[in-house]
Design a protein around this motif. Structure first.
Motif, PDB file in Angstrom:
ATOM      1  N   THR A 116      88.174  52.410  -3.970  1.00 49.90           N
ATOM      2  CA  THR A 116      87.323  51.740  -2.974  1.00 49.90           C
ATOM      3  C   THR A 116      85.915  51.541  -3.533  1.00 49.90           C
ATOM      4  O   THR A 116      85.324  50.463  -3.399  1.00 49.90           O
ATOM      5  N   ILE A 170      83.992  47.819  -4.490  1.00 51.60           N
ATOM      6  CA  ILE A 170      82.643  47.430  -4.071  1.00 51.60           C
ATOM      7  C   ILE A 170      81.777  47.103  -5.280  1.00 51.60           C
ATOM      8  O   ILE A 170      80.993  46.143  -5.271  1.00 51.60           O
ATOM      9  N   ASP A 203      79.906  43.492  -6.337  1.00 48.91           N
ATOM     10  CA  ASP A 203      78.520  43.354  -6.794  1.00 48.91           C
ATOM     11  C   ASP A 203      78.451  42.558  -8.099  1.00 48.91           C
ATOM     12  O   ASP A 203      77.580  41.698  -8.271  1.00 48.91           O
ATOM     13  N   VAL A 207      82.537  44.250   2.184  1.00 46.65           N
ATOM     14  CA  VAL A 207      82.385  45.617   1.670  1.00 46.65           C
ATOM     15  C   VAL A 207      82.639  46.649   2.767  1.00 46.65           C
ATOM     16  O   VAL A 207      83.325  47.655   2.543  1.00 46.65           O
ATOM     17  N   GLN A 262      85.557  49.451   2.769  1.00 46.95           N
ATOM     18  CA  GLN A 262      85.164  50.859   2.823  1.00 46.95           C
ATOM     19  C   GLN A 262      85.848  51.576   3.982  1.00 46.95           C
ATOM     20  O   GLN A 262      86.339  52.707   3.833  1.00 46.95           O
TER      21      GLN A 262
END
Length: 221
Positions: free
Chosen positions: A155, A159, A163, A204, A208
């Motif tokens: 996870t 993310i 980015d 995101v 999450q």
């Protein structure tokens, strides 16, 4: 605001969203698989591991430590000759996905190693005492026992890859990062910039929450 609506109607916002998701899925599919293999090898070949091999561990550890700290924006340029040899191009969407998968592989390898090291040695020793071979111990004990922490690690990696997709525009790629730069920042339109930023935040947050829920369920087994 009017330009934002025009971008929605033209489909460019949707196209950028699709490109970002495609980049991430390809990077996590290829990089996640390679990273899992590298991480498992790092775990089992270290001193005291299931298959201790100092030379193998040293080589793998060196490679991970060499590539992982390189800033992604520099890694993209450094990988262009390799990308041309492997996929035939050093620009555009294929290059962006190649670079993302490459970077994710080494980052995920370290995450996998760190999470698998949390598995109790007693569980592994019990499996070996019952006659399980190294491969069986890895597949039926080591990885399943570390699955909860691994989900959290992946996870985090997901993310991080989201980015990194913001850098795709410098080699002719697309995605929400390039969309925000091209139609928002360069045209002094904060509505476009913040729309892209907020969508990335939503993606995101959803990942999450999903990752936390799956990990929590696995850790309660």
């Amino acid at each position: 605001m009017e330009q934002l609506f025009a971008l929605f109607e033209s489909g460019k916002f949707l196209e950028a969203t699709f490109q970002t998701l495609l980049y991430v899925l390809v990077a996590m599919g290829l990089g996640g698989g390679i990273g899992l293999i590298l991480g498992v090898c790092l775990t089992v070949t270290r001193q005291g591991g299931i298959l201790p091999s100092p030379p193998t561990y040293w080589v793998l550890n060196f490679l991970v430590n060499f590539f992982r700290p390189i800033p992604f924006v520099l890694l993209i340029f450094a990988l262009q000759p390799l990308a041309r040899a492997v996929i035939g191009t050093g620009i555009g969407d294929p290059m962006a996905m190649f670079a993302l998968a490459f970077a994710a592989s080494f980052g995920i390898a370290r995450l996998v190693e760190q999470n698998l090291l949390t598995v109790s040695p007693g569980v592994i020793e019990a499996a070996r005492a019952m006659g399980a071979g190294p491969l069986r111990t890895i597949l039926t004990v080591l990885i399943p026992e570390g699955l909860g922490p691994l989900v959290l690690g992946y996870t985090f990696a997901f993310i991080a890859v989201v980015d990194m997709t913001a850098m795709a525009g410098i080699i002719g790629g697309g995605g929400l990062g390039n969309f925000a730069m091209q139609y928002g920042f360069r045209q002094f339109n904060p509505w476009v910039t913040w729309s892209a930023v907020l969508l990335i935040i939503v993606i995101v947050q959803l990942v999450q929450v999903l990752g936390n829920a799956i990990a929590r369920k696995l850790l309660r087994r």
